[in-house]
Scaffold this motif. Structure first.
Motif, PDB file in Angstrom:
ATOM      1  N   MET A 105      40.848  31.732  34.503  1.00  0.00           N
ATOM      2  CA  MET A 105      40.674  32.558  35.696  1.00  0.00           C
ATOM      3  C   MET A 105      39.201  32.824  35.742  1.00  0.00           C
ATOM      4  SD  MET A 105      43.491  35.637  36.756  1.00  0.00           S
ATOM      5  CE  MET A 105      44.672  35.186  36.663  1.00  0.00           C
ATOM      6  N   LEU A 106      38.980  32.613  37.002  1.00  0.00           N
ATOM      7  CA  LEU A 106      37.940  33.134  36.984  1.00  0.00           C
ATOM      8  C   LEU A 106      37.551  34.437  37.316  1.00  0.00           C
ATOM      9  CD1 LEU A 106      36.700  31.753  40.901  1.00  0.00           C
ATOM     10  CD2 LEU A 106      35.228  31.383  37.894  1.00  0.00           C
ATOM     11  N   ARG A 107      36.435  35.457  36.759  1.00  0.00           N
ATOM     12  CA  ARG A 107      36.173  37.004  36.648  1.00  0.00           C
ATOM     13  C   ARG A 107      34.896  36.923  37.874  1.00  0.00           C
ATOM     14  NH1 ARG A 107      32.381  37.563  32.954  1.00  0.00           N
ATOM     15  NH2 ARG A 107      32.586  39.550  32.980  1.00  0.00           N
ATOM     16  N   PHE A 108      35.743  38.613  38.404  1.00  0.00           N
ATOM     17  CA  PHE A 108      34.878  38.504  39.334  1.00  0.00           C
ATOM     18  C   PHE A 108      34.086  39.457  38.657  1.00  0.00           C
ATOM     19  CE2 PHE A 108      37.474  35.514  41.505  1.00  0.00           C
ATOM     20  CZ  PHE A 108      36.589  35.347  42.611  1.00  0.00           C
ATOM     21  N   VAL A 109      32.843  40.550  38.414  1.00  0.00           N
ATOM     22  CA  VAL A 109      31.904  41.215  39.326  1.00  0.00           C
ATOM     23  C   VAL A 109      31.487  41.387  40.415  1.00  0.00           C
ATOM     24  CG1 VAL A 109      30.456  42.773  38.424  1.00  0.00           C
ATOM     25  CG2 VAL A 109      31.716  41.284  36.829  1.00  0.00           C
ATOM     26  N   ASP A 110      32.270  42.633  41.280  1.00  0.00           N
ATOM     27  CA  ASP A 110      31.565  42.754  42.699  1.00  0.00           C
ATOM     28  C   ASP A 110      30.083  43.440  42.329  1.00  0.00           C
ATOM     29  OD1 ASP A 110      31.694  43.726  45.397  1.00  0.00           O
ATOM     30  OD2 ASP A 110      33.306  44.343  45.340  1.00  0.00           O
ATOM     31  N   ALA A 111      29.295  42.456  43.575  1.00  0.00           N
ATOM     32  CA  ALA A 111      27.649  43.516  43.443  1.00  0.00           C
ATOM     33  C   ALA A 111      27.518  44.252  44.541  1.00  0.00           C
ATOM     34  CB  ALA A 111      27.241  42.365  44.443  1.00  0.00           C
ATOM     35  N   LYS A 112      28.968  44.768  45.243  1.00  0.00           N
ATOM     36  CA  LYS A 112      29.065  45.887  46.210  1.00  0.00           C
ATOM     37  C   LYS A 112      30.037  45.931  46.685  1.00  0.00           C
ATOM     38  CE  LYS A 112      27.807  46.653  51.305  1.00  0.00           C
ATOM     39  NZ  LYS A 112      27.897  46.460  52.193  1.00  0.00           N
ATOM     40  N   CYS A 113      30.356  47.886  46.770  1.00  0.00           N
ATOM     41  CA  CYS A 113      31.471  48.765  47.289  1.00  0.00           C
ATOM     42  C   CYS A 113      31.140  49.850  47.181  1.00  0.00           C
ATOM     43  CB  CYS A 113      32.037  48.536  46.143  1.00  0.00           C
ATOM     44  SG  CYS A 113      33.768  49.643  45.410  1.00  0.00           S
ATOM     45  N   MET A 114      31.658  50.422  48.775  1.00  0.00           N
ATOM     46  CA  MET A 114      30.966  52.065  48.474  1.00  0.00           C
ATOM     47  C   MET A 114      32.374  52.790  48.526  1.00  0.00           C
ATOM     48  SD  MET A 114      28.790  53.673  51.944  1.00  0.00           S
ATOM     49  CE  MET A 114      30.527  53.573  52.792  1.00  0.00           C
ATOM     50  N   ILE A 115      32.088  53.575  47.578  1.00  0.00           N
ATOM     51  CA  ILE A 115      33.752  54.454  47.224  1.00  0.00           C
ATOM     52  C   ILE A 115      33.374  56.201  47.785  1.00  0.00           C
ATOM     53  CG2 ILE A 115      33.817  53.219  45.770  1.00  0.00           C
ATOM     54  CD1 ILE A 115      33.349  55.972  43.266  1.00  0.00           C
ATOM     55  N   GLY A 116      33.956  56.821  47.812  1.00  0.00           N
ATOM     56  CA  GLY A 116      34.053  58.536  48.172  1.00  0.00           C
ATOM     57  C   GLY A 116      34.721  58.457  49.717  1.00  0.00           C
ATOM     58  N   ARG A 117      35.142  59.578  50.496  1.00  0.00           N
ATOM     59  CA  ARG A 117      35.546  60.287  51.771  1.00  0.00           C
ATOM     60  C   ARG A 117      34.064  59.421  52.617  1.00  0.00           C
ATOM     61  NH1 ARG A 117      36.653  64.681  49.913  1.00  0.00           N
ATOM     62  NH2 ARG A 117      38.378  64.168  48.415  1.00  0.00           N
ATOM     63  N   TRP A 150      51.690  34.041  45.286  1.00  0.00           N
ATOM     64  CA  TRP A 150      50.484  33.106  46.609  1.00  0.00           C
ATOM     65  C   TRP A 150      49.300  33.127  45.660  1.00  0.00           C
ATOM     66  CZ3 TRP A 150      51.958  32.560  51.530  1.00  0.00           C
ATOM     67  CH2 TRP A 150      52.674  32.456  51.745  1.00  0.00           C
ATOM     68  N   ALA A 151      49.286  34.301  44.897  1.00  0.00           N
ATOM     69  CA  ALA A 151      48.107  34.724  44.045  1.00  0.00           C
ATOM     70  C   ALA A 151      47.615  33.397  43.498  1.00  0.00           C
ATOM     71  CB  ALA A 151      47.827  35.553  42.897  1.00  0.00           C
ATOM     72  N   ALA A 152      48.144  32.149  42.911  1.00  0.00           N
ATOM     73  CA  ALA A 152      48.215  31.270  42.071  1.00  0.00           C
ATOM     74  C   ALA A 152      47.027  30.485  42.827  1.00  0.00           C
ATOM     75  CB  ALA A 152      49.140  31.130  41.090  1.00  0.00           C
ATOM     76  N   TYR A 153      47.985  30.310  44.129  1.00  0.00           N
ATOM     77  CA  TYR A 153      47.370  29.073  44.768  1.00  0.00           C
ATOM     78  C   TYR A 153      45.589  29.633  44.726  1.00  0.00           C
ATOM     79  CZ  TYR A 153      51.413  26.836  46.321  1.00  0.00           C
ATOM     80  OH  TYR A 153      52.793  26.263  46.057  1.00  0.00           O
ATOM     81  N   VAL A 154      45.398  30.779  45.690  1.00  0.00           N
ATOM     82  CA  VAL A 154      44.289  31.237  45.473  1.00  0.00           C
ATOM     83  C   VAL A 154      43.460  31.085  44.572  1.00  0.00           C
ATOM     84  CG1 VAL A 154      42.277  33.377  46.567  1.00  0.00           C
ATOM     85  CG2 VAL A 154      45.068  33.290  47.270  1.00  0.00           C
ATOM     86  N   GLU A 155      43.919  31.728  43.540  1.00  0.00           N
ATOM     87  CA  GLU A 155      42.706  31.955  42.025  1.00  0.00           C
ATOM     88  C   GLU A 155      42.263  30.977  41.541  1.00  0.00           C
ATOM     89  OE1 GLU A 155      45.627  34.044  40.092  1.00  0.00           O
ATOM     90  OE2 GLU A 155      44.976  35.997  41.479  1.00  0.00           O
ATOM     91  N   ASN A 156      43.216  29.514  41.952  1.00  0.00           N
ATOM     92  CA  ASN A 156      43.126  28.135  41.629  1.00  0.00           C
ATOM     93  C   ASN A 156      42.471  27.095  42.685  1.00  0.00           C
ATOM     94  OD1 ASN A 156      44.676  28.068  38.838  1.00  0.00           O
ATOM     95  ND2 ASN A 156      46.400  28.794  39.546  1.00  0.00           N
ATOM     96  N   GLY A 157      42.220  27.463  43.794  1.00  0.00           N
ATOM     97  CA  GLY A 157      41.852  26.952  44.621  1.00  0.00           C
ATOM     98  C   GLY A 157      42.257  26.021  45.225  1.00  0.00           C
TER      99      GLY A 157
END
Lengths: 261, 248
Positions: free
Chosen positions: B1-13, A3-10
């Protein structure tokens, strides 16, 4: 299936059957929507590999129910097998008889009851009953707009009174805890209660949580497109921790049975 | 494969986590791995729900030894010595490797106008520290005012919501220093539309975890009807570029 391969390649999900139980066509005066004509919708289905979508025109529950339902008929005629539709009642019109739309083979598969856009009318208001009676007689699916605990409770009342119809609670009531608890309890209690996945801002883990509580037979893929981008919920499902079989049921196999396609 | 760097995430309990949503650092990392998110700009729930500096320090403790989280501090003006002065803030951020800040005027009840946060914004502009804020912390008029009052700051508005397109477009047009996160901007084809009108440079990938879904957010980028180059900018390039300009 990767499934991930579909999403990751759009890539479109061409290898599995996907039926979206919750879509709309047409614009909305309250907010700017993305592309929202029937043709736009088919382009989106092609891009994602979604076989079909069942829509209710916003016009039908936000303004003119007659023109709205005619718009639905036009859409299913223009795109047979890709776009199906719900007939939409308006409780303020005594002459609102949906039987003329619910003709076997014409692509109108069920009923959409909104209520909230119709002056906040209760889903269990008796003026909706003629529509529910048709659904009960013909064993059709009814899609409820059900954000709040009040709407969930109203919908459950209807589901208990019309046991031969099937009721899909949209949005899962995930905006408040009472709504969520109500819809989960109802889905376990009533055989004819189902849940769709259209939630604009739900978190990772929502769908797994639902499936663990109500079972994978009771959850249906709904995008709420064109209010939301179709890929939002589709990607969330595809990248979830559910098994391949569970994903396939939710994305299409459950709907295939329920809508008798 | 696209690399993602997330601009918003809130961690903690958090005080009231929704059932099944991520809570522990391991929960977040599992989702990040599943969605191929390399790193995430993270602030701490305690800084939003309880005490800003306690939360900011807890963030430093909980992200120690991990290169997956890029620290972000929640900030407010120094009033009656409750918070750090802008100069002290800059010094502490440098020590603790914090490269972005987050405003929360509604949550923490302070003004965004120059009489209240002008000095703070000046200090951030001097170090080219990007300033983040959730759309829900003010109105779109307030966002326009913020961007206009502080033209030398880069303002990143996170979690803008699917109903805001009519407000968002004129503010993007009027304010070149505005960037927008995409986690809750789930308008049908919305990313492609913003790219076409304003350029991919204005958008940043954000998961919005734990309130929003990282899987849904990466899907919005993967399936957007835009070029590969535009996807790369939104997924990681724009944010990395902003953070690389910080001179702390």
């Amino acid at each position: 299936m990767n499934w991930a391969a579909y999403v990751e390649n759009g890539k479109p999900f061409d290898d599995i059957y996907i039926f979206d139980v919750h879509g709309h066509i047409g614009g909305d005066i309250r907010l700017q929507l993305g592309n929202h004509t029937a043709d736009d919708m088919v382009n989106t289905l092609d891009r994602l590999g979604v076989n079909s979508i069942c829509v209710s025109p916003i016009l039908a529950f936000a303004s003119d129910w007659v023109r709205g339902n005619e718009l639905a008929l036009d859409a299913v005629k223009k795109h047979p097998g890709r776009i199906y539709a719900y007939a939409t009642p308006n409780p303020f019109y005594e002459d609102c008889d949906l039987s003329r739309y619910l003709v076997p083979g014409n692509g109108i598969l069920g009923i959409k009851a909104h209520g909230e856009y119709q002056a906040g009318t209760s889903l269990c208001d008796c003026r909706f009953d003629p529509a529910y009676e048709i659904a009960d007689q013909k064993r059709l699916p009814v899609l409820f707009h059900a954000w709040t605990a009040r709407q969930v409770a109203e919908g459950m009342d209807v589901a208990s009174r019309f046991p031969n119809a099937n009721f899909i609670f949209a949005h899962v009531g995930f905006t408040d805890a009472d709504a969520k608890a109500g819809v989960i309890t109802g889905a376990k209690k009533y055989d004819n209660v189902y849940i769709d996945t259209a939630i604009s801002s739900s978190y990772d883990g929502t769908i797994e949580y639902l499936v663990n509580r109500v079972g994978d037979e009771k959850v249906l893929y709904g995008s709420d497109c064109s209010f939301f981008d179709c890929c939002h919920t589709l990607g969330k499902l595809a990248l979830s921790r559910l098994s391949d079989t569970q994903k396939e049921k939710i994305l299409g196999q459950n709907a295939k049975k329920l809508f008798a396609i | 494969m696209l690399r993602f760097v997330d601009a918003k995430c809130m961690i903690g309990r958090r005080n009231a986590p929704r059932e099944g949503s991520p809570v522990t650092r391991e929960d977040f990392l599992e989702i990040m791995d599943r969605c191929h998110i390399e790193k995430a700009v993270a602030h701490h729930a305690m800084a939003v729900e309880y005490d800003m500096m306690d939360g900011n320090h807890t963030l430093v403790e909980e992200t120690a030894g991990s290169d997956r989280f890029l620290r972000q501090w929640c900030v407010m003006p120094q009033t009656f010595d409750e918070f750090l002065s802008p100069a002290e803030l800059v010094t502490e951020m440098k020590k603790k490797d914090v490269k972005s800040v987050r405003l929360q005027p509604k949550t923490s009840a302070y003004s965004l106008l120059p009489y209240a946060i002008g000095e703070l914004m000046g200090a951030m502009a001097e170090c080219r520290v990007p300033v983040f804020m959730d759309a829900g912390e003010t109105s779109w008029d307030g966002i326009w005012q913020l961007c206009t009052d502080y033209p030398h700051n880069t303002i990143v508005i996170t979690s803008p919501g699917y109903r805001c397109a009519r407000q968002l477009a004129p503010v993007l047009a009027a304010c070149p220093n505005l960037r927008v996160g995409i986690s809750n901007y789930v308008v049908h084809g919305g990313i492609a539309t913003v790219c076409r009108h304003f350029g991919a440079e204005r958008l940043l990938f954000e998961s919005g975890m734990p309130v929003s879904s990282a899987a849904a957010a990466v899907s919005l980028v993967h399936y957007a009807d835009i070029s590969r180059e535009e996807k790369e900018l939104i997924a990681a390039g724009n944010l990395e570029s902003l953070l690389s300009e910080v001179t702390l």
